[in-house]
Scaffold this motif. Structure first.
Motif, PDB file in Angstrom:
ATOM      1  N   GLY A 300      28.573  -1.655  13.317  1.00  0.00           N
ATOM      2  CA  GLY A 300      28.139  -2.372  12.130  1.00  0.00           C
ATOM      3  C   GLY A 300      27.122  -1.554  11.373  1.00  0.00           C
ATOM      4  N   ASN A 301      26.375  -2.220  10.527  1.00  0.00           N
ATOM      5  CA  ASN A 301      25.405  -1.543   9.687  1.00  0.00           C
ATOM      6  C   ASN A 301      24.338  -0.815  10.505  1.00  0.00           C
ATOM      7  OD1 ASN A 301      22.847  -1.921   7.482  1.00  0.00           O
ATOM      8  ND2 ASN A 301      24.836  -1.360   6.624  1.00  0.00           N
ATOM      9  N   ASP A 302      23.881  -1.442  11.586  1.00  0.00           N
ATOM     10  CA  ASP A 302      22.881  -0.792  12.437  1.00  0.00           C
ATOM     11  C   ASP A 302      23.462   0.450  13.120  1.00  0.00           C
ATOM     12  OD1 ASP A 302      20.949  -2.667  11.810  1.00  0.00           O
ATOM     13  OD2 ASP A 302      21.381  -3.924  13.551  1.00  0.00           O
ATOM     14  N   SER A 303      24.714   0.363  13.554  1.00  0.00           N
ATOM     15  CA  SER A 303      25.350   1.511  14.203  1.00  0.00           C
ATOM     16  C   SER A 303      25.458   2.690  13.238  1.00  0.00           C
ATOM     17  CB  SER A 303      26.741   1.136  14.705  1.00  0.00           C
ATOM     18  OG  SER A 303      26.678   0.134  15.679  1.00  0.00           O
ATOM     19  N   LEU A 304      25.756   2.400  11.979  1.00  0.00           N
ATOM     20  CA  LEU A 304      25.846   3.467  10.991  1.00  0.00           C
ATOM     21  C   LEU A 304      24.482   4.122  10.777  1.00  0.00           C
ATOM     22  CD1 LEU A 304      27.308   5.169   8.945  1.00  0.00           C
ATOM     23  CD2 LEU A 304      27.127   3.290   7.299  1.00  0.00           C
ATOM     24  N   ALA A 305      23.442   3.318  10.688  1.00  0.00           N
ATOM     25  CA  ALA A 305      22.091   3.883  10.550  1.00  0.00           C
ATOM     26  C   ALA A 305      21.741   4.752  11.752  1.00  0.00           C
ATOM     27  CB  ALA A 305      21.068   2.766  10.392  1.00  0.00           C
ATOM     28  N   ASN A 306      22.107   4.289  12.943  1.00  0.00           N
ATOM     29  CA  ASN A 306      21.836   5.071  14.153  1.00  0.00           C
ATOM     30  C   ASN A 306      22.643   6.369  14.169  1.00  0.00           C
ATOM     31  OD1 ASN A 306      20.098   3.094  15.063  1.00  0.00           O
ATOM     32  ND2 ASN A 306      21.615   2.088  16.353  1.00  0.00           N
TER      33      ASN A 306
END
Length: 376
Positions: A300-306
């Motif tokens: 999700g969005n957090d995974s992309l930021a990571n």
């Protein structure tokens, strides 16, 4: 455990014999235009790495793919680049197939069983243009859409069987919607023009692919619905996470090959050599942590930021490590073979893959303030 042993074990488990096949050629042979590397990857079954086993593939997960890509890049950065463009496109298809009863499973079956390679013709992230902004347009026609435009550079341009592309679907009012197209590479209207003039990564076949009114059937075009807050949907998010993981693994592997040669040479002091390995392994751990989220179904969005955080950190690490490794290997290693210079030059390409660090800085700054990550 010996440096890179886990990565080579993963490569051998997923693609038996490929390391030996590539090892039969010099790095120069594999990195030159028209080299044998991509054909060897296809022959070993590389096209089906990410295709689920029930459709004839290896069903590899993200953690294994990061290790496999790192190992592949130590043998040939060009082959790893070409493989990554195929693999992240297949990963997106797998995501679509999980929630669809459409054509995706048929394509995945053909990719694995017929060893079809898929190039990626998504946006290039050029200056002044968003990374998700298509470079191709399509207009309505009888039986589907007529797609025109070009992608440069486009890896696998000489070996592709399919093209995955982002397309601006024009409507009658002059507006457009985002579309994702899967196009047979032998369709009328597709041509390839010379583009890549560098000797670095020349084996990846990264020339210009041109489409001129190529008819694409409706069922081969997906129309994602973007979240206005993030400018992304599940498909784009998944694709970007996979892309940033694998593209980071390419250049981590390339840097690892230089450090492996340094370890074998015994040059420099022991503490410095260990420091260089430590820095590379720390970068590998960061990528592995993001890949673990992917394998756990948390994309999700957090995974992309990571994924972006891990990539940009890896980018800085390998630039520093490669500089030290080249210096310690010494001038004779540099001048007696083209390998050191070729590997050292190759790692700089990580900074050129979209989305670039500067283009996401504002989005990441807002993300760290508590807002969703938005990619333009």
């Amino acid at each position: 455990m010996k440096f890179l042993e886990a990565e080579y074990d993963t490569l051998e488990a997923l693609l038996p014999g490929l390391r030996k096949a590539l090892g039969a050629h010099s790095l120069s042979e594999l990195e030159e235009r028209g080299g044998p590397g991509i054909a060897a990857f296809r022959e070993a079954g590389g096209a089906g790495l990410l295709v689920p086993a029930e459709h004839g593939g290896a069903g590899a997960g993200a953690r294994d793919m990061v290790r496999c890509t790192r190992a592949l890049a130590t043998l040939s950065p060009s082959v790893a680049v070409a493989a990554t463009m195929h693999n992240f496109s297949v990963a997106s298809l797998v995501t679509l197939a999980a929630t669809s009863t459409g054509f995706e499973w048929l394509l995945l079956d053909a990719v694995a069983r017929d060893r079809r390679m898929m190039s990626s013709a998504f946006a290039e992230g050029r200056t002044g243009q968003g990374v998700l902004t298509p470079t191709m347009t399509a207009r309505r026609a009888e039986g589907g859409w007529l797609v025109s435009g070009s992608k440069k550079p486009c890896s696998l341009s000489a070996s592709m069987d399919l093209i995955s592309a982002s397309v601006a679907l024009r409507d009658e009012d002059g507006g457009s919607d985002l579309g994702i197209a899967v196009i047979p590479a032998d369709s009328p209207g597709i041509s390839v023009r010379p583009f890549w003039n560098s000797t670095v990564l020349a084996g990846a076949e990264s020339d210009e692919v041109v489409l001129d009114d190529v008819l694409v059937a409706d069922e081969l075009i997906i129309k994602p619905v973007l979240d206005p807050e993030t400018n992304l949907d599940e498909l784009n998010t998944t694709g970007l996470v996979w892309f940033n993981l694998l593209v980071s693994a390419i250049y981590l592997g390339t840097a690892s090959e230089l450090v492996s040669r340094l370890l074998a040479s015994g040059r420099g002091d022991t503490a410095t050599r260990v420091d260089l390995v430590t820095d590379l392994e720390a970068a590998a751990f960061a990528l592995d942590r993001v890949a673990w989220d992917v394998d756990s179904g948390r994309v999700g969005n957090d995974s992309l930021a990571n994924a972006l955080t891990a990539r940009y950190s890896t980018q800085r690490t390998i630039r520093r490590v490669v500089g030290d490794a080249v210096e310690l290997l010494g001038g004779m290693a540099f001048v007696s073979s083209p390998d050191v210079a070729r590997l050292a030059a190759s790692v700089h390409a990580l900074a050129f893959h979209p989305p670039g660090r500067m283009s996401t800085a504002e989005g990441l700054a807002r993300y760290h303030e508590g807002h969703p990550l938005r990619i333009e």
